[in-house]
Design a protein around this motif. Sequence first.
Motif, PDB file in Angstrom:
ATOM      1  N   GLY A   1      -4.108  -2.587   8.718  1.00  0.00           N
ATOM      2  CA  GLY A   1      -3.688  -1.723   7.911  1.00  0.00           C
ATOM      3  C   GLY A   1      -4.037  -1.616   6.486  1.00  0.00           C
ATOM      4  O   GLY A   1      -4.228  -0.839   6.023  1.00  0.00           O
ATOM      5  N   CYS A   2      -4.290  -2.997   5.834  1.00  0.00           N
ATOM      6  CA  CYS A   2      -4.798  -3.169   4.805  1.00  0.00           C
ATOM      7  C   CYS A   2      -6.390  -2.652   4.571  1.00  0.00           C
ATOM      8  O   CYS A   2      -6.753  -1.870   3.785  1.00  0.00           O
ATOM      9  CB  CYS A   2      -4.647  -4.416   4.484  1.00  0.00           C
ATOM     10  SG  CYS A   2      -3.069  -5.116   4.341  1.00  0.00           S
ATOM     11  N   ALA A   3      -7.008  -3.124   5.717  1.00  0.00           N
ATOM     12  CA  ALA A   3      -8.735  -2.734   5.624  1.00  0.00           C
ATOM     13  C   ALA A   3      -8.733  -1.310   5.665  1.00  0.00           C
ATOM     14  O   ALA A   3      -9.714  -0.582   5.219  1.00  0.00           O
ATOM     15  CB  ALA A   3      -9.220  -3.510   6.691  1.00  0.00           C
ATOM     16  N   THR A   4      -7.860  -0.648   6.569  1.00  0.00           N
ATOM     17  CA  THR A   4      -8.035   0.869   6.947  1.00  0.00           C
ATOM     18  C   THR A   4      -7.464   1.609   5.557  1.00  0.00           C
ATOM     19  O   THR A   4      -8.163   2.509   5.121  1.00  0.00           O
ATOM     20  CB  THR A   4      -6.845   1.421   7.965  1.00  0.00           C
ATOM     21  OG1 THR A   4      -7.159   0.800   8.964  1.00  0.00           O
ATOM     22  CG2 THR A   4      -6.934   2.912   8.285  1.00  0.00           C
ATOM     23  N   TYR A   5      -6.579   1.038   4.783  1.00  0.00           N
ATOM     24  CA  TYR A   5      -6.176   1.854   3.573  1.00  0.00           C
ATOM     25  C   TYR A   5      -7.223   1.754   2.638  1.00  0.00           C
ATOM     26  O   TYR A   5      -7.372   2.637   1.750  1.00  0.00           O
ATOM     27  CB  TYR A   5      -4.810   1.253   3.192  1.00  0.00           C
ATOM     28  CG  TYR A   5      -4.086   1.923   1.869  1.00  0.00           C
ATOM     29  CD1 TYR A   5      -3.423   2.942   1.995  1.00  0.00           C
ATOM     30  CD2 TYR A   5      -4.679   1.500   0.488  1.00  0.00           C
ATOM     31  CE1 TYR A   5      -2.707   3.390   0.892  1.00  0.00           C
ATOM     32  CE2 TYR A   5      -4.115   1.952  -0.501  1.00  0.00           C
ATOM     33  CZ  TYR A   5      -3.110   3.087  -0.368  1.00  0.00           C
ATOM     34  OH  TYR A   5      -2.650   3.657  -1.572  1.00  0.00           O
ATOM     35  N   PHE A   6      -7.912   0.632   2.220  1.00  0.00           N
ATOM     36  CA  PHE A   6      -8.789   0.370   1.210  1.00  0.00           C
ATOM     37  C   PHE A   6     -10.243   0.900   1.842  1.00  0.00           C
ATOM     38  O   PHE A   6     -11.344   0.561   1.129  1.00  0.00           O
ATOM     39  CB  PHE A   6      -8.701  -0.857   0.804  1.00  0.00           C
ATOM     40  CG  PHE A   6      -7.514  -1.329   0.085  1.00  0.00           C
ATOM     41  CD1 PHE A   6      -7.202  -0.608  -1.125  1.00  0.00           C
ATOM     42  CD2 PHE A   6      -6.462  -2.085   0.550  1.00  0.00           C
ATOM     43  CE1 PHE A   6      -6.196  -1.008  -1.978  1.00  0.00           C
ATOM     44  CE2 PHE A   6      -5.357  -2.446  -0.172  1.00  0.00           C
ATOM     45  CZ  PHE A   6      -5.309  -1.856  -1.545  1.00  0.00           C
ATOM     46  N   ASN A   7     -10.479   1.470   2.868  1.00  0.00           N
ATOM     47  CA  ASN A   7     -11.689   1.673   3.393  1.00  0.00           C
ATOM     48  C   ASN A   7     -12.591   0.716   3.598  1.00  0.00           C
ATOM     49  O   ASN A   7     -13.649   0.860   3.294  1.00  0.00           O
ATOM     50  CB  ASN A   7     -12.506   2.887   2.564  1.00  0.00           C
ATOM     51  CG  ASN A   7     -11.519   4.122   2.831  1.00  0.00           C
ATOM     52  OD1 ASN A   7     -11.261   4.748   3.778  1.00  0.00           O
ATOM     53  ND2 ASN A   7     -11.195   4.953   1.579  1.00  0.00           N
ATOM     54  N   ASP A   8     -12.180  -0.301   3.903  1.00  0.00           N
ATOM     55  CA  ASP A   8     -13.039  -1.722   3.985  1.00  0.00           C
ATOM     56  C   ASP A   8     -13.590  -1.679   5.437  1.00  0.00           C
ATOM     57  O   ASP A   8     -13.251  -2.406   6.375  1.00  0.00           O
ATOM     58  CB  ASP A   8     -12.074  -2.961   3.760  1.00  0.00           C
ATOM     59  CG  ASP A   8     -12.853  -4.341   3.572  1.00  0.00           C
ATOM     60  OD1 ASP A   8     -14.253  -4.163   3.949  1.00  0.00           O
ATOM     61  OD2 ASP A   8     -12.384  -5.136   3.183  1.00  0.00           O
ATOM     62  N   THR A   9     -14.586  -0.684   5.640  1.00  0.00           N
ATOM     63  CA  THR A   9     -15.004  -0.014   7.117  1.00  0.00           C
ATOM     64  C   THR A   9     -15.502  -1.495   7.630  1.00  0.00           C
ATOM     65  O   THR A   9     -15.087  -1.451   9.061  1.00  0.00           O
ATOM     66  CB  THR A   9     -16.052   0.687   6.818  1.00  0.00           C
ATOM     67  OG1 THR A   9     -15.625   1.845   5.888  1.00  0.00           O
ATOM     68  CG2 THR A   9     -16.513   1.215   8.130  1.00  0.00           C
ATOM     69  N   ASP A  10     -16.463  -2.242   7.372  1.00  0.00           N
ATOM     70  CA  ASP A  10     -17.137  -3.213   8.092  1.00  0.00           C
ATOM     71  C   ASP A  10     -16.044  -4.156   8.759  1.00  0.00           C
ATOM     72  O   ASP A  10     -15.748  -4.684   9.714  1.00  0.00           O
ATOM     73  CB  ASP A  10     -17.980  -4.094   7.268  1.00  0.00           C
ATOM     74  CG  ASP A  10     -19.275  -3.183   7.147  1.00  0.00           C
ATOM     75  OD1 ASP A  10     -19.470  -2.373   8.030  1.00  0.00           O
ATOM     76  OD2 ASP A  10     -20.023  -3.635   6.448  1.00  0.00           O
TER      77      ASP A  10
ATOM     78  N   LEU B   1      -1.299   0.455  16.210  1.00  0.00           N
ATOM     79  CA  LEU B   1      -1.440   1.841  16.165  1.00  0.00           C
ATOM     80  C   LEU B   1      -1.113   2.503  14.749  1.00  0.00           C
ATOM     81  O   LEU B   1      -1.827   2.979  14.147  1.00  0.00           O
ATOM     82  CB  LEU B   1      -0.584   2.716  16.991  1.00  0.00           C
ATOM     83  CG  LEU B   1      -0.623   4.423  16.991  1.00  0.00           C
ATOM     84  CD1 LEU B   1      -2.205   4.529  17.419  1.00  0.00           C
ATOM     85  CD2 LEU B   1       0.202   4.887  18.131  1.00  0.00           C
ATOM     86  N   ALA B   2       0.161   1.885  14.228  1.00  0.00           N
ATOM     87  CA  ALA B   2       0.393   2.236  12.838  1.00  0.00           C
ATOM     88  C   ALA B   2      -0.609   1.778  11.659  1.00  0.00           C
ATOM     89  O   ALA B   2      -0.989   2.381  10.680  1.00  0.00           O
ATOM     90  CB  ALA B   2       1.822   1.670  12.297  1.00  0.00           C
TER      91      ALA B   2
ATOM     92  N   THR C   1       1.032  -1.266  -0.083  1.00  0.00           N
ATOM     93  CA  THR C   1      -0.060   0.059  -0.049  1.00  0.00           C
ATOM     94  C   THR C   1       0.978   1.274   0.019  1.00  0.00           C
ATOM     95  O   THR C   1       0.349   2.242  -0.332  1.00  0.00           O
ATOM     96  CB  THR C   1      -1.032   0.161   1.135  1.00  0.00           C
ATOM     97  OG1 THR C   1      -0.287   0.152   2.462  1.00  0.00           O
ATOM     98  CG2 THR C   1      -1.845  -1.058   1.233  1.00  0.00           C
ATOM     99  N   GLN C   2       2.041   1.033   0.464  1.00  0.00           N
ATOM    100  CA  GLN C   2       3.060   2.342   0.566  1.00  0.00           C
ATOM    101  C   GLN C   2       3.802   2.592  -0.776  1.00  0.00           C
ATOM    102  O   GLN C   2       4.461   3.400  -0.963  1.00  0.00           O
ATOM    103  CB  GLN C   2       4.148   2.201   1.457  1.00  0.00           C
ATOM    104  CG  GLN C   2       3.349   1.817   2.965  1.00  0.00           C
ATOM    105  CD  GLN C   2       2.510   2.832   3.410  1.00  0.00           C
ATOM    106  OE1 GLN C   2       2.900   3.885   3.831  1.00  0.00           O
ATOM    107  NE2 GLN C   2       1.255   2.356   3.698  1.00  0.00           N
ATOM    108  N   ILE C   3       3.563   1.588  -1.710  1.00  0.00           N
ATOM    109  CA  ILE C   3       4.446   1.494  -2.995  1.00  0.00           C
ATOM    110  C   ILE C   3       3.460   1.656  -4.227  1.00  0.00           C
ATOM    111  O   ILE C   3       4.002   2.372  -5.097  1.00  0.00           O
ATOM    112  CB  ILE C   3       5.144  -0.028  -3.129  1.00  0.00           C
ATOM    113  CG1 ILE C   3       6.350   0.194  -1.879  1.00  0.00           C
ATOM    114  CG2 ILE C   3       6.165  -0.046  -4.334  1.00  0.00           C
ATOM    115  CD1 ILE C   3       6.847  -1.261  -1.542  1.00  0.00           C
ATOM    116  N   ASP C   4       2.844   0.527  -4.265  1.00  0.00           N
ATOM    117  CA  ASP C   4       1.935   0.417  -5.401  1.00  0.00           C
ATOM    118  C   ASP C   4       0.218   0.077  -5.196  1.00  0.00           C
ATOM    119  O   ASP C   4       0.199  -1.159  -4.746  1.00  0.00           O
ATOM    120  CB  ASP C   4       2.735  -0.776  -6.428  1.00  0.00           C
ATOM    121  CG  ASP C   4       1.987  -0.967  -7.620  1.00  0.00           C
ATOM    122  OD1 ASP C   4       0.614  -0.865  -7.935  1.00  0.00           O
ATOM    123  OD2 ASP C   4       2.749  -1.309  -8.882  1.00  0.00           O
ATOM    124  N   SER C   5      -0.493   1.032  -5.416  1.00  0.00           N
ATOM    125  CA  SER C   5      -1.916   0.927  -4.730  1.00  0.00           C
ATOM    126  C   SER C   5      -2.424  -0.256  -5.577  1.00  0.00           C
ATOM    127  O   SER C   5      -3.237  -1.021  -5.006  1.00  0.00           O
ATOM    128  CB  SER C   5      -2.439   2.232  -4.746  1.00  0.00           C
ATOM    129  OG  SER C   5      -2.068   3.211  -3.939  1.00  0.00           O
TER     130      SER C   5
END
Length: 388
Positions: free
Chosen positions: A333-342, A380-381, A273-277
């Motif tokens: 971290g993955c779910a947060t980045y992709f707005n996978d809220t549930d 936290l990160a 997620t930090q390199i290639d979305s």
Amino acid sequence: MDKIKDWILKHKLFLITLTILVLIKVVWVAWGCWSIGKHEKEKNDILQRKNWLVDKIVVEPRQLLKEMPGGLGLQFQGEWALYSCSMFSKAFSNISILYPETKQESINTIDSLIQIVKSPELRLYDKMRWGEDPLDSIAGDKSHISYLSHLAWMIGNYRKIGGGDNYNALHDSLCKAMNRRILESECMNLPTYPGEDIYIPDMLVAIVALTDYAQLNNGKYQNTVNRWIQRAKSEWIDSETGLLRSFLPLDGNTSVLSPIKGSYSTLNTYYLTQIDSEFAKEQYSHLKEAFLKDSWLTGFKEYPDGSGFLGMDMDAGPIIFGLSPSGTAFGIGCATYFNDTDLRKHLLKTAEIAGHTVSWNGKRRYLLANIALVGETITLAMRTNCIK
């Protein structure tokens, strides 16, 4: 039926006590998860966890090493301390984006964390394995990829949020050395330690660090990043799961089969997620298909078949119900980045069930944080892994 009634009567006090404890835990979990997804409430929770971690991590290097479980041995104590500092740096970088008023505090704290990681005490674990100091041998040919990449990643985050130029020369030398060593490797991968397999998550830290460096320096080393990603897509994908491999042999021989682990796959996806979305999004889809266990206790499994109902893994932590504690944390971290809220809510609920939040005097943490401080910093990160 009479025997059952007799047993209930004999154990009535035990059952009442157990029921009360379960109800307390249910209420506690509901309270601990109340802030999830609510901007202001979640902000308070995040900042209070940050406050507690500052007291535990921003200390003298020897004291920080003592915070790591003694039974791990010197190598893993050093690794866990390094990860605690680098993940905490990333958390501060994220927090400064989410809450701009914290920017100067974030810069100052990451500065302190860089000083800790630069210390001889933190470098010792890597020096022991390679037989030379990672910073004193920067012109040499030995890998040191894990230590160098985490330090470079921290400096990159420091510079990206507005830190001064006091680490620019060191940043230049770290990234120059990593770039040179990666290009000199036929398979573009380097071992964390001599004689061991290549750990893809450790390599990805170097690729993240070079990506950040390229953004700060007019694209310098971006070509190396692009080449590595292209080879990853074409050569290092597991045919069964579609996921980036967890390990490679030292010679990079992709015909040698190796296990795919949930902790490694979630961490790989997070770094991507930090390199290639786009690549990260593809991997996230495969990750959920292969490793997600969505039930009353939602999380990511350590093994695709869900084995390891109860067990212990040095990378994943204590495996319970087949779930990987590390994998589940990195999955946040993955779910947060992709707005996978549930899914994010469910994963944080699992973290609350397992970790049990306690708060006092404007500070908050999971009860287990004193046992595995690195787990608190990772979580936290991950929960602050916003799209840049």
